[in-house]
Motif scaffolding. Sequence first.
Motif, short mmCIF file in Angstrom:
data_model
loop_
_atom_site.label_atom_id
_atom_site.label_comp_id
_atom_site.label_asym_id
_atom_site.label_seq_id
_atom_site.Cartn_x
_atom_site.Cartn_y
_atom_site.Cartn_z
N VAL A 119 0.87 -1.17 0.00
CA VAL A 119 0.00 0.00 0.00
C VAL A 119 0.91 1.22 0.00
N VAL A 136 -5.32 -9.88 -1.26
CA VAL A 136 -5.42 -9.05 -0.07
C VAL A 136 -5.87 -9.95 1.08
N SER A 158 1.74 -3.60 -6.24
CA SER A 158 0.77 -4.43 -5.52
C SER A 158 0.11 -5.46 -6.43
N VAL A 217 -1.33 -6.70 1.93
CA VAL A 217 -1.50 -6.66 0.47
C VAL A 217 -0.23 -7.24 -0.14
N SER A 218 -0.37 -8.32 -0.90
CA SER A 218 0.79 -9.00 -1.47
C SER A 218 1.38 -8.21 -2.63
N ILE A 266 -7.81 0.23 3.92
CA ILE A 266 -6.98 0.39 2.73
C ILE A 266 -7.02 1.84 2.24
N PHE A 291 -3.94 0.91 -2.79
CA PHE A 291 -2.93 0.00 -3.28
C PHE A 291 -1.82 0.77 -4.00
N PRO A 331 -3.54 -6.66 -6.21
CA PRO A 331 -4.84 -6.53 -5.52
C PRO A 331 -5.64 -7.82 -5.44
#
Length: 372
Positions: A260, A295, A290, A334-335, A279, A285, A292
């Motif tokens: 983020v 998450v 990111s 958030v990956s 978020i 993001f 999305p």
Amino acid sequence: MRRVLLVVGMLCVSACAWGPGMHMDEGVFRERYAGKADAGDDAYEIVSITPALLSQQLEARRKAAPARKLDPLAKLATDYAYRVAPHDVLSVIVYDHPELTIPAGEFRSAEASGHPVAPDGTMFFPHAGVIRVAGMTLPQIRELLTQRLTSVIERPQLDVRVAGFRGQKVQVTGEVATPSTVPITDVPLRVQDAISQARGLGPEADLRSVVLTREGRTYTIDLQALYEEGDISQNWLLQDGDILHVPDRSRNKVFVLGEVRRPSSRVMVKGRMSLAEAIGDSEGFDPVTSNPSKVYVIRGNFDRPSIYKLDAGSPDALLLATQFQLQPRDVVFVSAHDLTRWNRIISQIEPTVQLLWETVRIGDDAVILRTQ
């Protein structure tokens, strides 16, 4: 040396598996808790956030709503009567006998010229002597004095009032504008009254968890229910020795981490915050790094985590995020995109590769010079 470069190149191919930074590997997670899951505990599954899940959570919140404690002194408030305590100051008015009413002169305040109640609960009054008044109401004291003065005054007419309420107190602490000691008077003192006399709540007050300590026991009062729902059962009647503490919101935080724009901890407003709000408060993001579609909301402790996953690859999925309610101490993660992780490992390997390449080039140049 060329073999070393070849090995480095092969490592780059698998860079995403051991790239720098945090990432959520669902396969590793399932392996870590495989034994517990096999035991029949489904708390370790990664649950997708769907409309069906939101409906289940809403119903569960309704059923699990904690029962609010009722005021144990509620019945006493209906016929409340102040009872005199040690250190109070009483004013006794004997009509037609100013020598008994204001013996110290008319220019002194009622409290200064009144009759203080001793620590042992007694008070002295002329022609009545030392009488015990602690624990008595004002009508009871008036009747007692009338009986004592009958022997010296024919049909005495008198009135008894409290000139100084100094014997019974309540402590108000925590997130209020002015933590202070509030006296209990002949008007019933409730929680909201005490907070008002402390000049109101502070900006960081946690209204849902106000703590009342009474005779060694603690009670939790939900002032938010009083303000928002009109639940007057939470406006408790206070008594002498009560300690009313308004905690802050430091425990009501969620943590937003990962890709983020501004990872941070966010304080929940009135104990409420949705996933979309968390978020959004973190500025959304990161559009470059990111992923999305991954998450995660991690809830609970390490031994028994609950993990929820939101696929926000499509903007309409954020409608689910607006309905997903977070809980205090939740972690929102958030990956990173796979390409982001690849670029990061390459950026870290690149200086080493350049060094090795420079070493090979120097070695080749030395070989060429020796052959000439």
